[in-house]
Every structure is written in C-alpha cells, then in structure tokens.
Design an enzyme around this catalytic site. Structure first.
Site, PDB file in Angstrom:
ATOM      1  N   GLU A 190       0.828  -1.197   0.000  1.00 11.85           N
ATOM      2  CA  GLU A 190       0.000   0.000   0.000  1.00 11.85           C
ATOM      3  C   GLU A 190       0.867   1.253   0.000  1.00 11.85           C
ATOM      4  O   GLU A 190       0.639   2.192  -0.772  1.00 11.85           O
ATOM      5  CB  GLU A 190      -0.928   0.019   1.222  1.00 11.85           C
TER       6      GLU A 190
ATOM      7  N   ASP B  98      -5.197  -9.880   2.665  1.00 11.75           N
ATOM      8  CA  ASP B  98      -5.079  -8.452   2.959  1.00 11.75           C
ATOM      9  C   ASP B  98      -5.863  -8.167   4.233  1.00 11.75           C
ATOM     10  O   ASP B  98      -7.075  -7.931   4.203  1.00 11.75           O
ATOM     11  CB  ASP B  98      -5.622  -7.650   1.780  1.00 11.75           C
TER      12      ASP B  98
ATOM     13  N   SER C 186       6.583 -19.833   1.867  1.00 12.46           N
ATOM     14  CA  SER C 186       6.736 -21.216   2.306  1.00 12.46           C
ATOM     15  C   SER C 186       6.315 -22.136   1.178  1.00 12.46           C
ATOM     16  O   SER C 186       5.583 -21.731   0.269  1.00 12.46           O
ATOM     17  CB  SER C 186       5.881 -21.523   3.545  1.00 12.46           C
TER      18      SER C 186
ATOM     19  N   ASP D  23      -5.264  -2.308   6.580  1.00 14.95           N
ATOM     20  CA  ASP D  23      -5.467  -1.119   5.753  1.00 14.95           C
ATOM     21  C   ASP D  23      -4.892   0.084   6.487  1.00 14.95           C
ATOM     22  O   ASP D  23      -5.045   0.207   7.717  1.00 14.95           O
ATOM     23  CB  ASP D  23      -6.947  -0.870   5.473  1.00 14.95           C
TER      24      ASP D  23
END
Length: 890
Positions: free
Chosen positions: A220, A395, A317, A398
């Site tokens: 972001e 996600d 991973s 924010d």
C-alpha cells in the site's frame, strides 16, 4: 671398562644451557616479569570467559526436583539435543516444555517478550525506542491480555503450566546463569533483573507472528510512493495481476463457498456483496504530496519494528501433500518448509510431547516444530494427522488517511472523538518517553509515532469544511489490522495438536484468526486436504484494499463481520490426489470475497505442481527421499523468460562475452558451484538497477523476487517502454541497451568479486548464508559478534525458487530468508519421517547444538524423526528426570 677409564662427560642440563633469570640484566628481568603477569591474566581471563560462556548450558542428565509438578516427567534428548517429553498429565507436559525451552532459549524468549510489549529500549536504549513506540501504539500486549480471557479454560491452563515451568527454571538463577547475552549486557553497565514469565507473554508472541506475515501493508505504501514519483499508471505496472492463465490457484474458487454475506447495516447503511470483491471499487485518488508524505512516514514508523520472523519477499513457504494413490507406501506424504528470516538461533525449536496414557485428561501425542515461548507444537504431526503451514497472505491490514481536528476526527458528516491513552516507555541511559496514543474506530494513529507525522497537519491542511487547521490538525494515518482485535488463536494451536480427523482439523482451523495461513492436511486413513483459516475483513465497495483508504468516507470502512469461515476455501481429497501451496493465489478470479490482490505470482507453486504431475503421469510412486529432493529444487523460475534476451545480445568477443558463453550451457540450476547461476543472477541484479533505480526512491527499489519477474516479463515485450530509459542521460535507452549494459556491469562486478576467469565463478561465493544474533550479535562489538554469530556457508537456491534462499537485489547477494526448517511426514510410518532445522535447538553459543544442524541443512540432508516411544528411546543420548519437590511442612 676398568676403574681407570675416564667417565664420559655428563649430558648438559636444560637449566645449565640457559642463563639463570637472576643473572639476566635488570630490564630483561622486568620485561619477563611483566610478560608472565600478562600471560597469567590472559589465561585467567580466558578461563573466566569460558566459564561465563559455558555456565548457562543446561543440565540434560540426572534428576531435578521441581516444585509444581504432579508426578515424574522424563526428558529424553537425542544426539542433537532435541527433547522428547513424557508425562502423565497435560499440566506436567506443558510445565516440562516450558522448563526445557527456557533451559535452551530463554534469552530469545525474553527479547521476544520485550519486543512484543514495546520494552526493547529497557535493554538496548534509544536505538530501540522507535520500535517500542510503534508496538505500544498498536498495543500488542494489551490485545494479548484481552485474549487471555477469551481462550478456553484448557488453553489457559496450558499457558499457565508452561509459564510455571519457565519460572521453575529461572528460580534461584541469576541472569548470568541463564544466558551469556546477559553477561555481555552487564559488561556494558546494565544490571538486568529477569522478570517471571507470564501466560500473556506467550500470547503476545502470536502478535509478532501475525505482524511479519500480515499481508500487503508495505505494498500500500509502496504504491503511493511510486505513484507520486511516476504517476499511477506506471506505478500499477510494478504490481502485476496474478497470471491465472499460467499458474494455477490452490483450489477452484467457484466451488468452495458455502456461506452467505449480509453487510453490516450500522457501518454504512444497506449494501450487498456486489462489488465487495473490488470490481466496482472507487478508483484510488490522486494523492497529494502531503498525503503521500504522511503515508510514507507511516511506512517508516512501521518499519521501525525489527523483523521478528524475517522480512521482505523471502517470507513465504512451500507445502504439499501427495495422496496414497501416488506414494510408495500407499498412504499420504506431507512436506513443508516455511521460508523465514535467517538468524541465530533459528525461529523454530523441535520437540516431542507425549502423554504416557493418551486420554481426555492428557490428550497429547505430538511432535514437530514449536516457537520457544509458546506451549504445544505449531507444525508437525500427532499419531493420527499431520499438518503444515504456508502464508496465505490475505489483505488483513489497511492504512486509513484520517482528517483530524483537535481531539476529534471526521467520519462521514460528523466528527467523532478520538480515544486516547498514555504509555510510558522506559529507556536505558535516557529519560522515560511519554507516548500519547490516539485511536479512531479504524485503529491507532501511526502519525503519533513519528515526529515527522506529528507535524503533517501544518503541511497538509484538511478542507475548509473542518475549519482552519491548527497545530495537531490535518491528516493522520490509522492502522486497521485484524490482529488488533482479540481472538482465540491459541485455542486453535492446541486443538490442532489433538486433532484425530478432518472434522477435528477444520474445527481447530475455525479458531485460527491470525496470522491467516494455508493449512495442508493428511491423515492415516488416507485423506488429504486444504483449509484456509483466518479472520479476513470484508471491505465495503469504496475500498479495494490495494491503496490506502480515506477514513472520512463511509464506503471505505470494513464491515463489522469478516468473511465467514464456511466461505473460506477448503478442499478434501482432490481428484488428482495433490495439494500444493506456495503462497500462490488460493482461489480463482470468480471467488466472491476479496482475500487479496497481492498474491505471490506462483512461480514456486507451479514448479512444484509441474514436477509432481510429471512424476504422477509416468506412474512413479513417490517416497520420502523424493519429497526431500523436491524441496531442494533450485531451478531459476525466470531463466527461461530472460535467457533468450541475454543470448541474442551482440557483446564484444573475449572479456565481455565470457559470461554469455556460460549461459549457453547453463542448466538453469542455481547450485552453489554454478558459474552460470552466478552470472545470471548478477545480470538480473544490474538489470533491475539500470531499469528502475533512476526513477524510484530507495525505499521501493526492486528486491528481485517473484513480483519483479512479473514486472520485467511484461516490459520485455515492449522494447520502448519508458521504464527502460535512463532519465539521467540525454539519450533514449531501449530494452536491449539496458540488457547489454547489465551484462557488461555483471561481468565487471564478478571480475572484482570472484576473479577474471569466468569458468571459476561460483554462485555460492556470492550467495552466502550468514547467521547472526539479531540483537547483541549486530551490536558492533567485535567480541560479541564473534561469540554469537556463525557466518560463511555457501548455499544453493535463490529468490522465488523452490529452494528459496532469498536475496535482496537492492542490498546484495547474501541470503536474507530461507527454509527455516524442512519436514517430510510419512503417514504410513511416522518413524520414517524426516526433519531438519536451519540451526539447532540451543540458543547458547557454547552448546554443541547451537548450529549442529546447519551443515546438514546446507548439504540438503535431513535427520531421522523418531516418534514412537521405542524409536525415541533408541535415539536417546541423555535422560533428565524431573520429579516433584517435597512440599515444606507447615
């Protein structure tokens, strides 16, 4: 010989051959005396130092009486010091685990709890203050304290028993008896008193896990930073979409949703799921320089927190499961190797936890990899099921740009009050720091962490509708993050340890809130599966998650309810008998909820799947050795795309074409002794530098991982794309100009670093694994660094390769993240399973188990993983019996 024969001369004595000291000149006698004293002092100093270094080594044999135990516990250690604990009760099992892990790694545990409580400055002074301010602002420990009240009584009992075991080890021991690092701190003047371990200390470490695996927050900030410099359209080129046509997701997105969604009417009024996935999201605004400055500074504040598991693109991973129809044994194989930062000691510690009688009162028979400081096993297997983790990467954060006026902030058409609290941070050798933390309903204001952010209001006034800006008014930056809401993730970890089947496994996963992980599964009944757990926010239609949100817009908020667990991707017994996760997209583009748009682009995952499918297609039955070999696959994932462009360049014959000739016969593998890999990776590094450094600020310079494969792949199709041009030169550079110059620069660099003869170059001489203690081992003290650090392994692999020994192209070729452990579980014969750690179980530099697994790890070897009691006892070298101390009378 008669008596008249003269006797032979006597052999000269040594003391007669050298003049006596008392006969030496006075200056010489003084010099000798001084030398003797210095030698004696040196010998005494070395002996004392050796004693101090070895003093904390744990007792691993004999008997110890400990207050708080219910009954006798046995701790069996093999030749690598790996403990297997046998107890009669769950209380004693976790008590002993706490005791043993404190024996091996208490310094690591203590640093972690200081980090997660925002108290590093107490140990390390002002250098750690920014980290403490950020962590205190987020309130990790405050959240953990609330979680302690949420977890099940059995989990709370396990946390308490573990803490009691840690404290039983600390009882009666001074700090220098516990770890040599405390001795080194004392030498700098710090008289540190170790505090008792508390259950909340274990829960707080789960916040550190969630922090390093938190998703796309960095992206972001990077998007805004790049957009301000080059414009939004060109910034978007740096974040390519997932290539669904080339790389498969984990599961078929259209078939995995079983839940329904009703938006939170109180948040924004009525809305529907339509557009929540981002298709109709409002375009990101054009950020002003002031807003971008605030957001970039927020990224710097967040960057002040030291990486506790690792950092960068290398955090990923591999895991996969192969059903019994494709294995030599007829039952599943499960493989896992989490890619985390490299440090000493390594992130994981191996342990076995065995109830002597497995029943409802003591339900644990489990072995695997744990975090020092956390009870139970995080990744491993029990007698019935095995599981592994890779980072799902949803996600879950924010950054909200907020309009602040005084003690209020704008939300819609009204001003809401900020919540405020004060934190006092103790700072070694400096006055205490008083931190005022303010929060909106989105989360804490990161603007209060940074002095630069504290003054952005003066530089970035808000609209006139809020009045004239005054000091403290203007833009601020809040962090919304699912981990700042209390959750019972600790319940999930212990429930996984007890799971007997797929239903138990999914029930445990339902409580696994943060960090959200890809969970792979196999059991001894032959089932294989995948489950995505985690608390994933549902964003309202104005917020697509890719750009910082505008906190004053109601349509940028999160719904009060996350994605339902029933709607998270899940799959049992896929038709092809394969489950592969390596941080790629979990679902296809038709999935109705937004998990993220910033997936790993899937190069590793597709390589693993291609190799497995190739083996299956020819009817090969896979075994443990095949799984270990696949974990070591070092084929460069971008070589087939870039190599044709390198081979067709017309370079001057001789010096500059030597590297190009290496590439003609290169097998695309990145073995440590490969000359071709050394040259190709050097060319890649210089190609990124020449293409992007002239226009992007240093904080967003390419690291060279999978995202940049996607970026450059698209650019190679357009020789005249503006990114190829160097804005600092009068001419216009094209793709081939940049490629040729990168090849020249790589030749020059490798000549300096590895020598003129290109045939003698070796990738491992550039790509070195240096293991360092993340605190005192990076203090600048040569003595401390020599004592604590172990450097210099030459390793294979590379970034976004299956053997993911990552490096950062903006920093150099050294390893920044790597497979922190490797494991392969054979569900047909658990004692035939294999495991290896990057370092060793001990955190003591004087221990033989400090890095005793590293050489094997570098060589691609693994250790036997005994599980059944007979196998464990056959492998046992040391036995320590812990027994209850007699209670004092009266």
């Amino acid at each position: 010989m008669d008596d008249r024969t003269p006797a032979p001369p006597a052999e000269p004595r040594l003391r007669d051959a050298v003049p006596r000291v008392r006969d030496w000149p006075r200056p010489a006698r003084w010099a000798l005396g001084t030398a003797v004293v210095l030698v004696l002092l040196l010998v005494a100093g070395v002996a004392t130092a050796a004693t101090l270094v070895r003093r904390p080594l744990p007792q691993t044999e004999g008997r110890l009486e400990l207050a708080g135990l219910d009954a006798e516990v046995q701790v069996l250690r093999d030749e690598h010091g790996i403990p297997q604990v046998y107890a009669d009760t769950a209380h004693d099992l976790f008590f002993a685990q706490g005791f043993v892990q404190a024996q091996d790694r208490f310094w690591e545990m203590d640093v972690r709890r200081h980090a997660t409580a925002g108290r590093l400055a107490e140990l390390f002074g002002e250098a750690a203050l920014e980290s403490d301010k950020t962590v205190r602002t987020m309130g990790w420990r405050r959240v953990a304290q609330r979680e302690l009240a949420l977890v099940e009584p059995a989990t709370r009992a396990a946390l308490t028993a573990y803490a009691d075991g840690v404290n039983a080890y600390l009882d009666g021991r001074g700090s220098t008896d516990v770890a040599v690092e405390y001795t080194l701190l004392r030498a700098t003047g710090l008289d540190h008193t170790i505090e008792p371990w508390e259950p909340v200390d274990s829960l707080a470490w789960l916040k550190a896990m969630a922090w390093d695996l938190r998703g796309n927050m960095a992206e972001e900030v990077e998007r805004v930073t790049a957009a301000v410099r080059v414009g939004r359209a060109r910034a978007e080129q740096l974040f390519p979409a997932y290539p669904y046509d080339e790389h498969e997701p984990i599961v078929d997105g259209g078939a995995v949703v079983g839940g329904t969604f009703d938006a939170d009417a109180e948040a924004v009024g009525a809305t529907t799921a339509s557009g929540v996935a981002g298709g109709s999201a409002r375009p990101a605004p054009g950020w002003t320089a002031a807003q971008a400055r605030a957001l970039t500074s927020a990224g710097e504040a967040l960057g002040a927190v030291p990486p506790l598991l690792g950092h960068g693109d290398g955090l990923g991973s591999n895991s996969w499961v192969v059903a019994g129809e494709h294995t030599a044994s007829g039952l599943p194989l499960l493989a896992n190797d989490p890619h985390l930062g490299v440090s000493l000691p390594g992130v994981w510690t191996q342990v076995g936890l065995h109830c002597r009688t497995v029943d409802e009162e003591c339900p644990y028979e489990v072995s695997g990899f744990s975090f020092a400081g956390v009870p139970g096993v995080v990744i491993g297997h029990n007698a019935d099921v095995a599981w592994g983790f890779t980072n799902l990467g949803p996600d879950v954060t924010d950054l909200f740009l907020e309009r602040v006026r005084g003690d209020r902030y704008q939300h819609g058409r009204r001003l809401r009050p900020l919540e405020t609290r004060t934190e006092v941070v103790e700072v070694r050798d400096a006055p205490d720091f008083e931190l005022v933390v303010r929060e909106t309903h989105h989360g804490p204001l990161l603007s209060d962490v940074s002095r630069e952010l504290s003054s952005v209001g003066a530089n970035a006034p808000t609209p006139d509708a809020l009045g004239d800006p005054a000091r403290g008014n203007g833009y601020a930056v809040a962090l919304a993050w699912t981990a700042l809401r209390p959750s019972p993730t600790a319940d999930a970890l212990l429930a996984l340890n007890q799971a007997e089947d797929w239903a138990d496994f999914r029930a445990a996963a339902a409580d696994f809130a943060v960090p959200a992980q890809n969970l792979v599964y196999a059991d001894r009944e032959g089932h294989v599966g995948y489950q995505a757990p985690g608390r994933v926010p549902v964003r309202l239609p104005g917020n697509d998650g890719r750009w910082p949100a505008e906190g004053w817009r109601l349509t940028d908020d999160w719904s009060a309810r996350p994605v339902p667990f029933e709607a998270l991707p899940s799959e049992l017994d896929p038709d092809d008998g394969l489950v592969v996760t390596a941080n790629q997209a979990v679902v296809g583009p038709d999935y109705p909820y937004l998990l993220t748009r910033d997936w790993d682009l899937g190069y590793r995952a597709q390589r693993i799947r291609d190799r497995l499918e190739s083996d299956v297609a020819v009817g090969e039955r896979l075994g443990v050795d095949d799984a270990v070999a696949l974990q070591l696959d070092d084929r460069h994932p971008f070589a087939t795309t870039l190599l044709p462009h390198l081979l067709r360049q017309d370079l001057p014959r001789g010096f500059f074409s030597d590297g190009q000739r290496l590439l003609r016969d290169w097998d695309l593998a990145q073995s440590a002794d490969s000359a071709g890999a050394a040259y190709f990776n050097a060319v890649w590094s210089h190609l990124l530098r020449l293409t992007f450094h002239d226009e992007l600020p240093a904080q967003v310079h390419p690291d060279g991982g999978d995202r940049w494969f996607g970026v450059v792949d698209a650019l190679l199709d357009d020789p005249l794309d503006p990114w190829w041009d160097d804005v600092g030169t009068p001419g216009l550079e094209t793709r081939d100009d940049v490629v040729r110059q990168a090849m020249r620069d790589a030749r020059d660099e490798l000549t300096r670093l590895l020598g003129r003869d290109a045939e003698e170059w070796e990738w491992g001489r550039l790509h070195r694994l240096d293991l360092q203690s993340p605190t005192i081992g990076q203090s600048g003290s040569a003595l401390a660094e020599r004592l604590l650090n172990r450097d210099g392994w030459e390793v294979s692999g590379g970034s976004s390769t299956v053997d993911a020994t990552s490096w950062d192209a903006a920093e150099g070729y050294g390893v920044t993240a790597a497979p922190s452990m490797r494991m392969v579980v054979d569900l047909a014969d658990l004692d035939d399973s294999r495991w290896i750690s990057l370092t060793g179980v001990s955190g003591h530099p004087a221990s033989e188990h400090y890095v005793d697994q590293t050489e094997r790890w570098v060589d691609g070897r693994t250790l036997p993983w005994p599980f059944g009691e007979a196998a464990v006892r056959d492998a046992t070298r040391d036995v320590l019996v812990l027994e209850p101390a007699e209670e004092p009378l009266g």
